[in-house]
Design a protein around this motif. Structure first.
Motif, PDB file in Angstrom:
ATOM      1  N   CYS A  68       0.835  -1.212   0.000  1.00 12.74           N
ATOM      2  CA  CYS A  68       0.000   0.000   0.000  1.00 12.74           C
ATOM      3  C   CYS A  68       0.867   1.258   0.000  1.00 12.74           C
ATOM      4  O   CYS A  68       0.511   2.271  -0.626  1.00 12.74           O
ATOM      5  N   GLU A  69       1.989   1.207   0.685  1.00 17.55           N
ATOM      6  CA  GLU A  69       2.901   2.352   0.701  1.00 17.55           C
ATOM      7  C   GLU A  69       3.440   2.625  -0.707  1.00 17.55           C
ATOM      8  O   GLU A  69       3.547   3.779  -1.124  1.00 17.55           O
ATOM      9  N   ARG A  70       3.774   1.585  -1.443  1.00 19.48           N
ATOM     10  CA  ARG A  70       4.261   1.750  -2.814  1.00 19.48           C
ATOM     11  C   ARG A  70       3.173   2.325  -3.712  1.00 19.48           C
ATOM     12  O   ARG A  70       3.443   3.085  -4.642  1.00 19.48           O
ATOM     13  N   LEU A  71       1.927   1.970  -3.446  1.00 24.43           N
ATOM     14  CA  LEU A  71       0.808   2.493  -4.231  1.00 24.43           C
ATOM     15  C   LEU A  71       0.638   3.991  -4.002  1.00 24.43           C
ATOM     16  O   LEU A  71       0.219   4.725  -4.900  1.00 24.43           O
ATOM     17  N   GLU A  72       0.990   4.471  -2.807  1.00 21.79           N
ATOM     18  CA  GLU A  72       0.901   5.900  -2.514  1.00 21.79           C
ATOM     19  C   GLU A  72       1.928   6.709  -3.295  1.00 21.79           C
ATOM     20  O   GLU A  72       1.749   7.900  -3.517  1.00 21.79           O
ATOM     21  N   SER A  73       3.016   6.067  -3.724  1.00 23.30           N
ATOM     22  CA  SER A  73       4.061   6.797  -4.440  1.00 23.30           C
ATOM     23  C   SER A  73       3.721   7.021  -5.917  1.00 23.30           C
ATOM     24  O   SER A  73       4.362   7.823  -6.587  1.00 23.30           O
ATOM     25  N   GLY A  74       2.740   6.285  -6.436  1.00 23.61           N
ATOM     26  CA  GLY A  74       2.354   6.436  -7.831  1.00 23.61           C
ATOM     27  C   GLY A  74       1.456   5.285  -8.252  1.00 23.61           C
ATOM     28  O   GLY A  74       1.142   4.402  -7.464  1.00 23.61           O
ATOM     29  N   GLN A  75       1.034   5.311  -9.518  1.00 29.07           N
ATOM     30  CA  GLN A  75       0.137   4.265  -9.995  1.00 29.07           C
ATOM     31  C   GLN A  75       0.910   3.211 -10.772  1.00 29.07           C
ATOM     32  O   GLN A  75       1.606   3.523 -11.737  1.00 29.07           O
ATOM     33  N   PRO A  76       0.774   1.951 -10.387  1.00 24.56           N
ATOM     34  CA  PRO A  76       1.430   0.879 -11.138  1.00 24.56           C
ATOM     35  C   PRO A  76       0.659   0.583 -12.418  1.00 24.56           C
ATOM     36  O   PRO A  76      -0.513   0.948 -12.542  1.00 24.56           O
ATOM     37  N   PRO A  77       1.296  -0.074 -13.375  1.00 30.09           N
ATOM     38  CA  PRO A  77       0.544  -0.490 -14.555  1.00 30.09           C
ATOM     39  C   PRO A  77      -0.533  -1.487 -14.138  1.00 30.09           C
ATOM     40  O   PRO A  77      -0.319  -2.297 -13.251  1.00 30.09           O
ATOM     41  N   TYR A  99      -1.806  -5.842  -8.027  1.00 34.83           N
ATOM     42  CA  TYR A  99      -2.500  -4.551  -8.068  1.00 34.83           C
ATOM     43  C   TYR A  99      -3.519  -4.617  -9.197  1.00 34.83           C
ATOM     44  O   TYR A  99      -3.189  -4.991 -10.315  1.00 34.83           O
ATOM     45  N   GLN A 100      -4.754  -4.229  -8.917  1.00 33.07           N
ATOM     46  CA  GLN A 100      -5.793  -4.158  -9.945  1.00 33.07           C
ATOM     47  C   GLN A 100      -6.570  -2.861  -9.767  1.00 33.07           C
ATOM     48  O   GLN A 100      -6.922  -2.497  -8.639  1.00 33.07           O
ATOM     49  N   LEU A 101      -6.855  -2.215 -10.873  1.00 32.97           N
ATOM     50  CA  LEU A 101      -7.632  -0.986 -10.847  1.00 32.97           C
ATOM     51  C   LEU A 101      -9.086  -1.332 -11.142  1.00 32.97           C
ATOM     52  O   LEU A 101      -9.415  -1.866 -12.184  1.00 32.97           O
ATOM     53  N   ASN A 102      -9.968  -1.059 -10.176  1.00 30.77           N
ATOM     54  CA  ASN A 102     -11.410  -1.286 -10.325  1.00 30.77           C
ATOM     55  C   ASN A 102     -12.107   0.074 -10.303  1.00 30.77           C
ATOM     56  O   ASN A 102     -12.363   0.620  -9.235  1.00 30.77           O
ATOM     57  N   LEU A 122       9.134  -6.083  -6.515  1.00 34.15           N
ATOM     58  CA  LEU A 122       8.375  -4.874  -6.203  1.00 34.15           C
ATOM     59  C   LEU A 122       9.321  -3.683  -6.149  1.00 34.15           C
ATOM     60  O   LEU A 122      10.284  -3.676  -5.378  1.00 34.15           O
ATOM     61  N   PRO A 123       9.077  -2.649  -6.976  1.00 29.44           N
ATOM     62  CA  PRO A 123       9.995  -1.490  -6.984  1.00 29.44           C
ATOM     63  C   PRO A 123       9.838  -0.644  -5.719  1.00 29.44           C
ATOM     64  O   PRO A 123       8.848  -0.747  -4.997  1.00 29.44           O
ATOM     65  N   ALA A 124      10.820   0.216  -5.484  1.00 34.39           N
ATOM     66  CA  ALA A 124      10.777   1.097  -4.318  1.00 34.39           C
ATOM     67  C   ALA A 124       9.691   2.149  -4.450  1.00 34.39           C
ATOM     68  O   ALA A 124       9.164   2.633  -3.452  1.00 34.39           O
ATOM     69  N   SER A 125       9.316   2.497  -5.687  1.00 37.23           N
ATOM     70  CA  SER A 125       8.221   3.438  -5.923  1.00 37.23           C
ATOM     71  C   SER A 125       7.732   3.259  -7.358  1.00 37.23           C
ATOM     72  O   SER A 125       8.424   2.696  -8.199  1.00 37.23           O
ATOM     73  N   PHE A 126       6.525   3.747  -7.615  1.00 38.00           N
ATOM     74  CA  PHE A 126       5.967   3.678  -8.977  1.00 38.00           C
ATOM     75  C   PHE A 126       6.043   5.025  -9.639  1.00 38.00           C
ATOM     76  O   PHE A 126       6.035   6.044  -9.072  1.00 38.00           O
TER      77      PHE A 126
END
Length: 126
Positions: A68-77, A99-102, A122-126
């Motif tokens: 969830c922290e990584r998701l806060e840094s940006g949007q993954p594909p 990660y899925q976008l609904n 998992l990258p350090a940020s997106f």
């Protein structure tokens, strides 16, 4: 001689009381052991539950927090899957993070998956 026979008779009468005292001591000791065994067993169950809770917090809950922290840094594909390794008590566990976008909301899942080795880390940020 009469005195000696009287003493012997009196000591034989006391032998029955000594056996009664020994039996009472054994019963009392057994009762104390049973009471303390219950307390020790409950303390052991509480400690085992605490350790399982700590393992859960250090394992899946911590991985979900990282995801969830990584998701806060940006949007993954979307949709995307990554691998993440978490070490708990010296044992490394491999997790699959999806990660899925609904609509406008992201769904994040983190599950232990030993077959996730082929996924990107998992990258350090997106």
């Amino acid at each position: 001689m009469r005195r000696m026979t009287k003493r012997r008779k009196q000591s034989k009468r006391r032998d029955g009381y000594v056996m009664l005292i020994v039996m009472m001591l054994i019963l009392t000791t057994t009762a104390f052991a049973a009471v303390h065994q219950r307390h020790l067993a409950s303390a052991l169950r509480i400690e085992q539950a605490r350790m399982l809770s700590e393992d859960r917090i250090a394992g899946p809950v911590a991985v979900m927090a990282v995801a969830c922290e990584r998701l806060e840094s940006g949007q993954p594909p979307s949709p995307s899957a990554y691998q993440y390794t978490q070490t708990v008590r010296g044992t490394a566990v491999l997790y699959r993070i999806d990660y899925q976008l609904n609509g406008s909301r992201w769904t994040v899942s983190a599950n232990p998956d030993p077959s996730a080795t082929g996924l990107a880390v998992l990258p350090a940020s997106f």
